[in-house]
Design a protein around this motif. Sequence first.
Motif, PDB file in Angstrom:
ATOM      1  N   PRO A  96      -8.422   6.032   9.634  1.00  0.00           N
ATOM      2  CA  PRO A  96      -7.982   6.475   8.307  1.00  0.00           C
ATOM      3  C   PRO A  96      -6.493   6.203   8.117  1.00  0.00           C
ATOM      4  O   PRO A  96      -5.678   6.469   8.996  1.00  0.00           O
ATOM      5  N   LEU A  97      -6.170   5.642   6.980  1.00  0.00           N
ATOM      6  CA  LEU A  97      -4.814   5.207   6.665  1.00  0.00           C
ATOM      7  C   LEU A  97      -4.102   6.302   5.876  1.00  0.00           C
ATOM      8  O   LEU A  97      -4.618   6.759   4.858  1.00  0.00           O
ATOM      9  N   LEU A  98      -2.941   6.733   6.344  1.00  0.00           N
ATOM     10  CA  LEU A  98      -2.123   7.694   5.603  1.00  0.00           C
ATOM     11  C   LEU A  98      -1.302   6.901   4.596  1.00  0.00           C
ATOM     12  O   LEU A  98      -0.388   6.160   4.958  1.00  0.00           O
ATOM     13  N   VAL A  99      -1.668   7.018   3.315  1.00  0.00           N
ATOM     14  CA  VAL A  99      -1.053   6.195   2.272  1.00  0.00           C
ATOM     15  C   VAL A  99       0.357   6.685   1.971  1.00  0.00           C
ATOM     16  O   VAL A  99       0.586   7.860   1.690  1.00  0.00           O
ATOM     17  N   HIS A 100       1.280   5.737   2.034  1.00  0.00           N
ATOM     18  CA  HIS A 100       2.680   6.013   1.730  1.00  0.00           C
ATOM     19  C   HIS A 100       3.038   5.523   0.324  1.00  0.00           C
ATOM     20  O   HIS A 100       3.829   6.128  -0.371  1.00  0.00           O
ATOM     21  N   LYS A 101       2.421   4.402  -0.067  1.00  0.00           N
ATOM     22  CA  LYS A 101       2.661   3.870  -1.415  1.00  0.00           C
ATOM     23  C   LYS A 101       1.464   3.049  -1.857  1.00  0.00           C
ATOM     24  O   LYS A 101       0.638   2.635  -1.044  1.00  0.00           O
ATOM     25  N   VAL A 102       1.375   2.850  -3.157  1.00  0.00           N
ATOM     26  CA  VAL A 102       0.332   2.006  -3.726  1.00  0.00           C
ATOM     27  C   VAL A 102       0.971   1.135  -4.793  1.00  0.00           C
ATOM     28  O   VAL A 102       1.842   1.573  -5.542  1.00  0.00           O
ATOM     29  N   GLN A 103       0.551  -0.114  -4.807  1.00  0.00           N
ATOM     30  CA  GLN A 103       0.956  -1.027  -5.868  1.00  0.00           C
ATOM     31  C   GLN A 103      -0.283  -1.296  -6.697  1.00  0.00           C
ATOM     32  O   GLN A 103      -1.360  -1.563  -6.154  1.00  0.00           O
ATOM     33  N   MET A 104      -0.126  -1.217  -8.017  1.00  0.00           N
ATOM     34  CA  MET A 104      -1.261  -1.435  -8.921  1.00  0.00           C
ATOM     35  C   MET A 104      -0.846  -2.427  -9.998  1.00  0.00           C
ATOM     36  O   MET A 104       0.270  -2.356 -10.507  1.00  0.00           O
ATOM     37  N   ARG A 105      -1.767  -3.302 -10.318  1.00  0.00           N
ATOM     38  CA  ARG A 105      -1.520  -4.217 -11.436  1.00  0.00           C
ATOM     39  C   ARG A 105      -2.847  -4.718 -11.973  1.00  0.00           C
ATOM     40  O   ARG A 105      -3.854  -4.704 -11.280  1.00  0.00           O
ATOM     41  N   ARG A 106      -2.797  -5.155 -13.225  1.00  0.00           N
ATOM     42  CA  ARG A 106      -3.982  -5.783 -13.806  1.00  0.00           C
ATOM     43  C   ARG A 106      -4.186  -7.110 -13.115  1.00  0.00           C
ATOM     44  O   ARG A 106      -3.241  -7.814 -12.790  1.00  0.00           O
ATOM     45  N   ASP A 107      -5.435  -7.453 -12.898  1.00  0.00           N
ATOM     46  CA  ASP A 107      -5.798  -8.709 -12.262  1.00  0.00           C
ATOM     47  C   ASP A 107      -6.829  -9.367 -13.167  1.00  0.00           C
ATOM     48  O   ASP A 107      -8.028  -9.203 -12.983  1.00  0.00           O
ATOM     49  N   GLY A 108      -6.341 -10.020 -14.190  1.00  0.00           N
ATOM     50  CA  GLY A 108      -7.226 -10.584 -15.204  1.00  0.00           C
ATOM     51  C   GLY A 108      -7.454  -9.563 -16.315  1.00  0.00           C
ATOM     52  O   GLY A 108      -6.784  -8.541 -16.392  1.00  0.00           O
ATOM     53  N   GLU A 109      -8.406  -9.853 -17.160  1.00  0.00           N
ATOM     54  CA  GLU A 109      -8.666  -8.990 -18.316  1.00  0.00           C
ATOM     55  C   GLU A 109      -9.365  -7.684 -17.965  1.00  0.00           C
ATOM     56  O   GLU A 109      -9.124  -6.672 -18.593  1.00  0.00           O
ATOM     57  N   GLU A 110     -10.257  -7.700 -16.975  1.00  0.00           N
ATOM     58  CA  GLU A 110     -11.071  -6.515 -16.732  1.00  0.00           C
ATOM     59  C   GLU A 110     -11.016  -6.007 -15.301  1.00  0.00           C
ATOM     60  O   GLU A 110     -11.900  -5.256 -14.882  1.00  0.00           O
ATOM     61  N   HIS A 111     -10.018  -6.394 -14.525  1.00  0.00           N
ATOM     62  CA  HIS A 111      -9.907  -5.949 -13.141  1.00  0.00           C
ATOM     63  C   HIS A 111      -8.485  -5.475 -12.836  1.00  0.00           C
ATOM     64  O   HIS A 111      -7.537  -5.854 -13.512  1.00  0.00           O
ATOM     65  N   TYR A 112      -8.401  -4.672 -11.793  1.00  0.00           N
ATOM     66  CA  TYR A 112      -7.125  -4.179 -11.295  1.00  0.00           C
ATOM     67  C   TYR A 112      -7.059  -4.433  -9.807  1.00  0.00           C
ATOM     68  O   TYR A 112      -8.068  -4.367  -9.104  1.00  0.00           O
ATOM     69  N   LEU A 113      -5.867  -4.698  -9.330  1.00  0.00           N
ATOM     70  CA  LEU A 113      -5.638  -4.870  -7.904  1.00  0.00           C
ATOM     71  C   LEU A 113      -4.807  -3.691  -7.424  1.00  0.00           C
ATOM     72  O   LEU A 113      -3.749  -3.396  -7.987  1.00  0.00           O
ATOM     73  N   LEU A 114      -5.297  -3.000  -6.402  1.00  0.00           N
ATOM     74  CA  LEU A 114      -4.589  -1.876  -5.803  1.00  0.00           C
ATOM     75  C   LEU A 114      -4.317  -2.228  -4.343  1.00  0.00           C
ATOM     76  O   LEU A 114      -5.233  -2.658  -3.633  1.00  0.00           O
ATOM     77  N   VAL A 115      -3.076  -2.055  -3.925  1.00  0.00           N
ATOM     78  CA  VAL A 115      -2.698  -2.302  -2.538  1.00  0.00           C
ATOM     79  C   VAL A 115      -2.141  -0.987  -1.995  1.00  0.00           C
ATOM     80  O   VAL A 115      -1.062  -0.549  -2.390  1.00  0.00           O
ATOM     81  N   PHE A 116      -2.925  -0.358  -1.109  1.00  0.00           N
ATOM     82  CA  PHE A 116      -2.531   0.891  -0.475  1.00  0.00           C
ATOM     83  C   PHE A 116      -1.820   0.554   0.828  1.00  0.00           C
ATOM     84  O   PHE A 116      -2.357  -0.186   1.655  1.00  0.00           O
ATOM     85  N   SER A 117      -0.620   1.117   1.024  1.00  0.00           N
ATOM     86  CA  SER A 117       0.161   0.798   2.212  1.00  0.00           C
ATOM     87  C   SER A 117       0.601   2.060   2.939  1.00  0.00           C
ATOM     88  O   SER A 117       1.026   3.028   2.304  1.00  0.00           O
ATOM     89  N   PRO A 118       0.544   2.017   4.291  1.00  0.00           N
ATOM     90  CA  PRO A 118       1.121   3.109   5.071  1.00  0.00           C
ATOM     91  C   PRO A 118       2.636   2.894   5.159  1.00  0.00           C
ATOM     92  O   PRO A 118       3.151   1.897   4.640  1.00  0.00           O
ATOM     93  N   GLN A 119       3.321   3.787   5.818  1.00  0.00           N
ATOM     94  CA  GLN A 119       4.766   3.612   5.957  1.00  0.00           C
ATOM     95  C   GLN A 119       5.076   2.353   6.759  1.00  0.00           C
ATOM     96  O   GLN A 119       6.027   1.658   6.480  1.00  0.00           O
ATOM     97  N   GLU A 120       4.247   2.068   7.770  1.00  0.00           N
ATOM     98  CA  GLU A 120       4.395   0.857   8.561  1.00  0.00           C
ATOM     99  C   GLU A 120       3.016   0.267   8.835  1.00  0.00           C
ATOM    100  O   GLU A 120       2.038   0.999   8.944  1.00  0.00           O
ATOM    101  N   GLY A 121       2.957  -1.047   8.949  1.00  0.00           N
ATOM    102  CA  GLY A 121       1.714  -1.699   9.307  1.00  0.00           C
ATOM    103  C   GLY A 121       0.920  -2.166   8.108  1.00  0.00           C
ATOM    104  O   GLY A 121       1.330  -1.991   6.957  1.00  0.00           O
ATOM    105  N   PRO A 122      -0.258  -2.751   8.400  1.00  0.00           N
ATOM    106  CA  PRO A 122      -1.081  -3.303   7.325  1.00  0.00           C
ATOM    107  C   PRO A 122      -1.757  -2.207   6.490  1.00  0.00           C
ATOM    108  O   PRO A 122      -2.026  -1.120   6.982  1.00  0.00           O
ATOM    109  N   GLY A 123      -2.015  -2.549   5.239  1.00  0.00           N
ATOM    110  CA  GLY A 123      -2.664  -1.614   4.330  1.00  0.00           C
ATOM    111  C   GLY A 123      -4.046  -2.098   3.936  1.00  0.00           C
ATOM    112  O   GLY A 123      -4.693  -2.835   4.675  1.00  0.00           O
ATOM    113  N   LEU A 124      -4.463  -1.697   2.760  1.00  0.00           N
ATOM    114  CA  LEU A 124      -5.778  -2.058   2.252  1.00  0.00           C
ATOM    115  C   LEU A 124      -5.634  -2.521   0.812  1.00  0.00           C
ATOM    116  O   LEU A 124      -5.020  -1.840  -0.017  1.00  0.00           O
TER     117      LEU A 124
END
Length: 170
Positions: A96-124
Amino acid sequence: MQLHQINIQYDMAQDRLLLRVSTRDRQEYRLWLTRRFTALWWPALFEVLGHNEAVRRQGDPELQKAVLEFQHQTALQGTDFRQRFDAEELAQGMAPLLVHKVQMRRDGEEHYLLVFSPQEGPGLEVRLPERIMHALARLLTEGVKQADWGIAAPAAAQPDLPPAAERRLN
Protein backbone atom coordinates in the motif's frame (compact mmCIF):
# COMPACT_ATOMS: atom_id res chain seq x y z
CA MET A 1 -4.04 -0.78 -16.97
CA GLN A 2 -7.73 -1.44 -17.57
CA LEU A 3 -9.84 -0.49 -14.57
CA HIS A 4 -12.19 -3.10 -13.12
CA GLN A 5 -13.30 -1.57 -9.80
CA ILE A 6 -12.51 1.28 -7.46
CA ASN A 7 -13.32 1.54 -3.77
CA ILE A 8 -12.66 3.81 -0.79
CA GLN A 9 -13.05 2.70 2.82
CA TYR A 10 -12.13 4.26 6.12
CA ASP A 11 -9.66 2.27 8.24
CA MET A 12 -10.18 3.27 11.87
CA ALA A 13 -6.94 1.64 13.08
CA GLN A 14 -4.89 3.64 10.56
CA ASP A 15 -7.16 6.73 10.70
CA ARG A 16 -6.80 6.86 6.93
CA LEU A 17 -8.84 6.21 3.85
CA LEU A 18 -7.83 3.20 1.77
CA LEU A 19 -8.30 3.70 -1.96
CA ARG A 20 -8.35 0.34 -3.74
CA VAL A 21 -8.08 0.06 -7.50
CA SER A 22 -8.43 -3.29 -9.26
CA THR A 23 -7.71 -4.01 -12.88
CA ARG A 24 -9.26 -6.35 -15.42
CA ASP A 25 -6.14 -8.54 -15.21
CA ARG A 26 -6.97 -9.14 -11.51
CA GLN A 27 -4.30 -6.92 -9.95
CA GLU A 28 -5.09 -4.66 -7.01
CA TYR A 29 -3.36 -1.44 -6.01
CA ARG A 30 -3.87 0.13 -2.58
CA LEU A 31 -3.33 3.76 -1.68
CA TRP A 32 -3.43 5.27 1.82
CA LEU A 33 -5.00 8.74 1.98
CA THR A 34 -4.31 10.76 5.13
CA ARG A 35 -6.68 13.37 6.53
CA ARG A 36 -4.36 16.20 5.48
CA PHE A 37 -3.96 14.86 1.94
CA THR A 38 -7.70 14.25 1.60
CA ALA A 39 -8.55 17.76 2.81
CA LEU A 40 -6.39 19.16 0.00
CA TRP A 41 -7.32 16.65 -2.71
CA TRP A 42 -11.11 16.61 -2.25
CA PRO A 43 -11.79 20.18 -3.44
CA ALA A 44 -9.08 19.87 -6.13
CA LEU A 45 -10.83 16.80 -7.53
CA PHE A 46 -14.05 18.76 -8.02
CA GLU A 47 -12.07 21.70 -9.42
CA VAL A 48 -10.50 19.45 -12.06
CA LEU A 49 -13.94 18.05 -12.92
CA GLY A 50 -15.08 21.64 -13.49
CA HIS A 51 -12.44 22.25 -16.16
CA ASN A 52 -14.54 20.97 -19.02
CA GLU A 53 -15.97 22.97 -21.88
CA ALA A 54 -19.60 22.93 -20.73
CA VAL A 55 -18.70 24.36 -17.31
CA ARG A 56 -16.14 26.89 -18.57
CA ARG A 57 -18.62 28.28 -21.15
CA GLN A 58 -20.78 29.56 -18.32
CA GLY A 59 -19.73 33.08 -17.35
CA ASP A 60 -21.57 33.18 -14.04
CA PRO A 61 -19.94 31.17 -11.22
CA GLU A 62 -23.38 30.05 -9.99
CA LEU A 63 -24.18 28.67 -13.45
CA GLN A 64 -20.80 26.93 -13.54
CA LYS A 65 -21.59 25.30 -10.20
CA ALA A 66 -25.04 24.25 -11.41
CA VAL A 67 -23.66 22.71 -14.62
CA LEU A 68 -20.99 20.80 -12.66
CA GLU A 69 -23.61 19.54 -10.19
CA PHE A 70 -25.80 18.42 -13.10
CA GLN A 71 -22.87 16.61 -14.74
CA HIS A 72 -21.99 14.99 -11.41
CA GLN A 73 -25.54 13.72 -10.80
CA THR A 74 -25.92 12.55 -14.41
CA ALA A 75 -22.62 10.63 -14.30
CA LEU A 76 -23.63 8.88 -11.06
CA GLN A 77 -27.08 7.75 -12.23
CA GLY A 78 -25.89 4.50 -13.78
CA THR A 79 -23.28 3.67 -11.14
CA ASP A 80 -23.90 0.82 -8.71
CA PHE A 81 -22.28 1.75 -5.41
CA ARG A 82 -23.74 -1.30 -3.64
CA GLN A 83 -21.68 -3.83 -5.57
CA ARG A 84 -19.12 -5.55 -3.36
CA PHE A 85 -15.48 -4.84 -4.14
CA ASP A 86 -13.80 -8.02 -5.39
CA ALA A 87 -10.55 -8.59 -3.52
CA GLU A 88 -7.79 -9.22 -6.04
CA GLU A 89 -4.16 -10.24 -5.81
CA LEU A 90 -1.97 -7.31 -4.79
CA ALA A 91 0.11 -6.11 -7.70
CA GLN A 92 3.56 -7.64 -7.49
CA GLY A 93 5.91 -5.57 -5.35
CA MET A 94 3.18 -3.04 -4.63
CA ALA A 95 2.70 -2.54 -0.90
CA PRO A 96 0.00 0.00 0.00
CA LEU A 97 1.29 3.39 -1.08
CA LEU A 98 1.11 6.33 1.34
CA VAL A 99 0.10 9.14 -1.02
CA HIS A 100 2.02 12.36 -0.59
CA LYS A 101 0.76 14.15 -3.71
CA VAL A 102 -1.42 13.65 -6.75
CA GLN A 103 -1.23 15.25 -10.15
CA MET A 104 -4.47 15.41 -12.13
CA ARG A 105 -5.17 16.58 -15.63
CA ARG A 106 -7.59 16.03 -18.45
CA ASP A 107 -6.38 13.44 -20.91
CA GLY A 108 -8.45 14.03 -24.00
CA GLU A 109 -12.11 14.98 -24.03
CA GLU A 110 -13.50 12.31 -21.71
CA HIS A 111 -10.59 11.01 -19.62
CA TYR A 112 -8.42 12.14 -16.74
CA LEU A 113 -4.92 11.12 -15.78
CA LEU A 114 -4.12 10.84 -12.07
CA VAL A 115 -0.58 10.23 -10.84
CA PHE A 116 -0.42 9.31 -7.15
CA SER A 117 3.06 9.71 -5.66
CA PRO A 118 4.61 8.84 -2.31
CA GLN A 119 7.17 11.15 -0.74
CA GLU A 120 9.89 9.02 -2.34
CA GLY A 121 9.89 6.28 -4.95
CA PRO A 122 7.55 5.24 -7.73
CA GLY A 123 3.85 6.01 -7.65
CA LEU A 124 0.76 4.86 -9.49
CA GLU A 125 -0.66 6.30 -12.71
CA VAL A 126 -4.37 5.80 -13.37
CA ARG A 127 -6.39 6.90 -16.42
CA LEU A 128 -10.09 7.24 -15.67
CA PRO A 129 -13.11 8.08 -17.82
CA GLU A 130 -15.03 11.19 -16.71
CA ARG A 131 -17.92 9.08 -15.39
CA ILE A 132 -15.54 7.15 -13.11
CA MET A 133 -13.93 10.41 -11.92
CA HIS A 134 -17.37 11.49 -10.72
CA ALA A 135 -17.80 8.10 -9.03
CA LEU A 136 -14.39 8.55 -7.38
CA ALA A 137 -15.49 11.96 -6.11
CA ARG A 138 -18.63 10.36 -4.66
CA LEU A 139 -16.62 7.55 -3.02
CA LEU A 140 -14.27 10.14 -1.52
CA THR A 141 -17.26 12.09 -0.20
CA GLU A 142 -18.64 8.94 1.45
CA GLY A 143 -15.22 8.01 2.85
CA VAL A 144 -14.80 11.43 4.45
CA LYS A 145 -18.24 11.10 6.03
CA GLN A 146 -17.26 7.67 7.40
CA ALA A 147 -14.00 9.03 8.79
CA ASP A 148 -15.82 11.89 10.55
CA TRP A 149 -12.77 14.12 10.16
CA GLY A 150 -14.78 17.35 10.20
CA ILE A 151 -13.64 18.36 6.72
CA ALA A 152 -16.14 20.62 4.96
CA ALA A 153 -17.40 19.24 1.65
CA PRO A 154 -16.49 21.14 -1.53
CA ALA A 155 -19.37 23.18 -2.90
CA ALA A 156 -19.88 20.86 -5.89
CA ALA A 157 -20.32 17.91 -3.52
CA GLN A 158 -23.29 19.67 -1.92
CA PRO A 159 -26.07 20.20 -4.47
CA ASP A 160 -28.17 23.30 -3.87
CA LEU A 161 -31.57 21.64 -4.11
CA PRO A 162 -34.44 23.50 -2.50
CA PRO A 163 -36.67 21.56 -0.10
CA ALA A 164 -39.14 19.27 -1.89
CA ALA A 165 -42.07 21.63 -1.26
CA GLU A 166 -40.23 24.48 -3.03
CA ARG A 167 -39.07 22.60 -6.17
CA ARG A 168 -40.68 23.58 -9.44
CA LEU A 169 -40.53 21.77 -12.71
CA ASN A 170 -41.64 24.63 -14.92
